[in-house]
Scaffold this motif. Structure first.
Motif, PDB file in Angstrom:
ATOM      1  N   PHE A  37       0.831  -1.207   0.000  1.00  0.00           N
ATOM      2  CA  PHE A  37       0.000   0.000   0.000  1.00  0.00           C
ATOM      3  C   PHE A  37       0.860   1.249   0.000  1.00  0.00           C
ATOM      4  CE2 PHE A  37       0.525  -1.584   4.296  1.00  0.00           C
ATOM      5  CZ  PHE A  37       0.982  -0.476   4.996  1.00  0.00           C
ATOM      6  N   ASP A  38       0.260   2.339  -0.470  1.00  0.00           N
ATOM      7  CA  ASP A  38       0.921   3.634  -0.511  1.00  0.00           C
ATOM      8  C   ASP A  38      -0.148   4.698  -0.306  1.00  0.00           C
ATOM      9  OD1 ASP A  38       2.349   5.962  -1.033  1.00  0.00           O
ATOM     10  OD2 ASP A  38       3.312   5.158  -2.830  1.00  0.00           O
ATOM     11  N   PHE A  39       0.038   5.559   0.688  1.00  0.00           N
ATOM     12  CA  PHE A  39      -0.911   6.633   0.954  1.00  0.00           C
ATOM     13  C   PHE A  39      -0.523   7.920   0.225  1.00  0.00           C
ATOM     14  CE2 PHE A  39      -1.580   3.844   4.635  1.00  0.00           C
ATOM     15  CZ  PHE A  39      -2.947   3.665   4.523  1.00  0.00           C
ATOM     16  N   HIS A  40       0.569   7.892  -0.520  1.00  0.00           N
ATOM     17  CA  HIS A  40       1.034   9.044  -1.296  1.00  0.00           C
ATOM     18  C   HIS A  40       1.119  10.309  -0.450  1.00  0.00           C
ATOM     19  CE1 HIS A  40       0.978   6.758  -5.012  1.00  0.00           C
ATOM     20  NE2 HIS A  40      -0.207   6.287  -4.650  1.00  0.00           N
ATOM     21  N   GLY A  41       1.579  10.147   0.792  1.00  0.00           N
ATOM     22  CA  GLY A  41       1.795  11.291   1.666  1.00  0.00           C
ATOM     23  C   GLY A  41       0.541  11.841   2.315  1.00  0.00           C
ATOM     24  N   GLY A  42      -0.608  11.246   2.084  1.00  0.00           N
ATOM     25  CA  GLY A  42      -1.855  11.742   2.655  1.00  0.00           C
ATOM     26  C   GLY A  42      -2.487  10.740   3.598  1.00  0.00           C
ATOM     27  N   GLY A  43      -3.701  11.016   3.963  1.00  0.00           N
ATOM     28  CA  GLY A  43      -4.446  10.131   4.854  1.00  0.00           C
ATOM     29  C   GLY A  43      -5.279   9.151   4.061  1.00  0.00           C
ATOM     30  N   GLY A  44      -6.169   8.505   4.760  1.00  0.00           N
ATOM     31  CA  GLY A  44      -7.063   7.558   4.119  1.00  0.00           C
ATOM     32  C   GLY A  44      -6.939   6.191   4.739  1.00  0.00           C
ATOM     33  N   PHE A  45      -7.404   5.194   4.000  1.00  0.00           N
ATOM     34  CA  PHE A  45      -7.345   3.827   4.498  1.00  0.00           C
ATOM     35  C   PHE A  45      -7.239   2.863   3.333  1.00  0.00           C
ATOM     36  CE2 PHE A  45     -11.850   4.825   3.996  1.00  0.00           C
ATOM     37  CZ  PHE A  45     -12.296   3.770   3.218  1.00  0.00           C
ATOM     38  N   VAL A  46      -6.760   1.658   3.641  1.00  0.00           N
ATOM     39  CA  VAL A  46      -6.770   0.554   2.687  1.00  0.00           C
ATOM     40  C   VAL A  46      -7.390  -0.652   3.389  1.00  0.00           C
ATOM     41  CG1 VAL A  46      -4.805   1.367   1.340  1.00  0.00           C
ATOM     42  CG2 VAL A  46      -4.412  -0.178   3.243  1.00  0.00           C
ATOM     43  N   VAL A  47      -8.114  -1.456   2.618  1.00  0.00           N
ATOM     44  CA  VAL A  47      -8.833  -2.607   3.162  1.00  0.00           C
ATOM     45  C   VAL A  47      -8.635  -3.798   2.235  1.00  0.00           C
ATOM     46  CG1 VAL A  47     -11.125  -3.547   3.678  1.00  0.00           C
ATOM     47  CG2 VAL A  47     -10.618  -1.145   4.199  1.00  0.00           C
ATOM     48  N   ALA A  48      -8.304  -4.937   2.816  1.00  0.00           N
ATOM     49  CA  ALA A  48      -8.351  -6.205   2.092  1.00  0.00           C
ATOM     50  C   ALA A  48      -9.646  -6.872   2.535  1.00  0.00           C
ATOM     51  CB  ALA A  48      -7.145  -7.075   2.434  1.00  0.00           C
ATOM     52  N   ARG A  49     -10.562  -7.074   1.605  1.00  0.00           N
ATOM     53  CA  ARG A  49     -11.901  -7.546   1.951  1.00  0.00           C
ATOM     54  C   ARG A  49     -12.201  -8.879   1.274  1.00  0.00           C
ATOM     55  NH1 ARG A  49     -17.618  -4.482   1.823  1.00  0.00           N
ATOM     56  NH2 ARG A  49     -18.854  -6.364   2.006  1.00  0.00           N
ATOM     57  N   LYS A  50     -12.857  -9.751   2.032  1.00  0.00           N
ATOM     58  CA  LYS A  50     -13.315 -11.018   1.468  1.00  0.00           C
ATOM     59  C   LYS A  50     -14.614 -11.403   2.162  1.00  0.00           C
ATOM     60  CE  LYS A  50     -12.074 -15.723   0.275  1.00  0.00           C
ATOM     61  NZ  LYS A  50     -11.008 -16.708   0.199  1.00  0.00           N
ATOM     62  N   GLU A  51     -15.615 -11.738   1.371  1.00  0.00           N
ATOM     63  CA  GLU A  51     -16.880 -12.199   1.927  1.00  0.00           C
ATOM     64  C   GLU A  51     -16.791 -13.695   2.193  1.00  0.00           C
ATOM     65  OE1 GLU A  51     -20.557 -10.955   0.229  1.00  0.00           O
ATOM     66  OE2 GLU A  51     -19.711  -9.034  -0.390  1.00  0.00           O
ATOM     67  N   LEU A  52     -17.190 -14.083   3.403  1.00  0.00           N
ATOM     68  CA  LEU A  52     -17.202 -15.479   3.817  1.00  0.00           C
ATOM     69  C   LEU A  52     -18.564 -15.809   4.397  1.00  0.00           C
ATOM     70  CD1 LEU A  52     -13.859 -15.512   5.835  1.00  0.00           C
ATOM     71  CD2 LEU A  52     -14.200 -16.439   3.559  1.00  0.00           C
ATOM     72  N   SER A  53     -18.972 -17.029   4.241  1.00  0.00           N
ATOM     73  CA  SER A  53     -20.202 -17.494   4.857  1.00  0.00           C
ATOM     74  C   SER A  53     -19.803 -18.489   5.940  1.00  0.00           C
ATOM     75  CB  SER A  53     -21.096 -18.161   3.813  1.00  0.00           C
ATOM     76  OG  SER A  53     -22.272 -18.624   4.421  1.00  0.00           O
ATOM     77  N   LEU A  54     -19.960 -18.092   7.205  1.00  0.00           N
ATOM     78  CA  LEU A  54     -19.534 -18.923   8.326  1.00  0.00           C
ATOM     79  C   LEU A  54     -20.662 -19.109   9.332  1.00  0.00           C
ATOM     80  CD1 LEU A  54     -16.210 -17.144   9.370  1.00  0.00           C
ATOM     81  CD2 LEU A  54     -16.409 -19.153   7.958  1.00  0.00           C
ATOM     82  N   ALA A  55     -20.750 -20.269   9.855  1.00  0.00           N
ATOM     83  CA  ALA A  55     -21.596 -20.517  11.019  1.00  0.00           C
ATOM     84  C   ALA A  55     -20.644 -20.624  12.198  1.00  0.00           C
ATOM     85  CB  ALA A  55     -22.394 -21.792  10.839  1.00  0.00           C
ATOM     86  N   LEU A  56     -20.706 -19.671  13.115  1.00  0.00           N
ATOM     87  CA  LEU A  56     -19.771 -19.643  14.236  1.00  0.00           C
ATOM     88  C   LEU A  56     -20.400 -20.243  15.489  1.00  0.00           C
ATOM     89  CD1 LEU A  56     -18.393 -16.037  13.744  1.00  0.00           C
ATOM     90  CD2 LEU A  56     -17.262 -18.172  13.170  1.00  0.00           C
ATOM     91  N   PRO A  57     -19.615 -21.001  16.239  1.00  0.00           N
ATOM     92  CA  PRO A  57     -20.128 -21.503  17.520  1.00  0.00           C
ATOM     93  C   PRO A  57     -20.226 -20.351  18.518  1.00  0.00           C
ATOM     94  CG  PRO A  57     -17.824 -22.073  17.265  1.00  0.00           C
ATOM     95  CD  PRO A  57     -18.261 -21.438  15.970  1.00  0.00           C
TER      96      PRO A  57
END
Length: 93
Positions: A37-57
């Motif tokens: 990632f590179d913010f080019h000297g400014g602010g902001g955010f980066v996100v790595a996103r993945k949709e998952l379908s989980l049944a959690l205990p």
């Protein structure tokens, strides 16, 4: 949840002038997800996103290993339900 042998489904999201590239890399125990990632000297955010379908205990834990070289920033992990209104959020400064 993901052994990163195949990173299909992971999507880069970036705000403003920020840029994020997602690739596969070698981890300490197999494959890893690499975020360049590179913010080019400014602010902001980066996100790595993945949709998952989980049944959690009722009782569960997530574990991850993190390594990298970057200026100090916040690290966050978020899990959302399908509605997007219920979010579990972990933040480390």
């Amino acid at each position: 949840l993901d052994d990163f042998a195949d990173i299909t489904g992971w999507l880069p999201v970036a705000s403003g002038e920020a840029k994020l590239t997602i690739s596969r890399d070698r981890g300490s125990a197999g494959s890893a997800l690499r975020l360049d990632f590179d913010f080019h000297g400014g602010g902001g955010f980066v996100v790595a996103r993945k949709e998952l379908s989980l049944a959690l205990p009722e009782s569960y834990a997530f574990r991850l290993r993190l390594r990298g070289a970057a200026p100090a920033n916040h690290f966050e992990v978020k899990f959302c339900d399908p509605s997007g209104r219920n979010v579990w959020w972990y933040r480390r400064e």
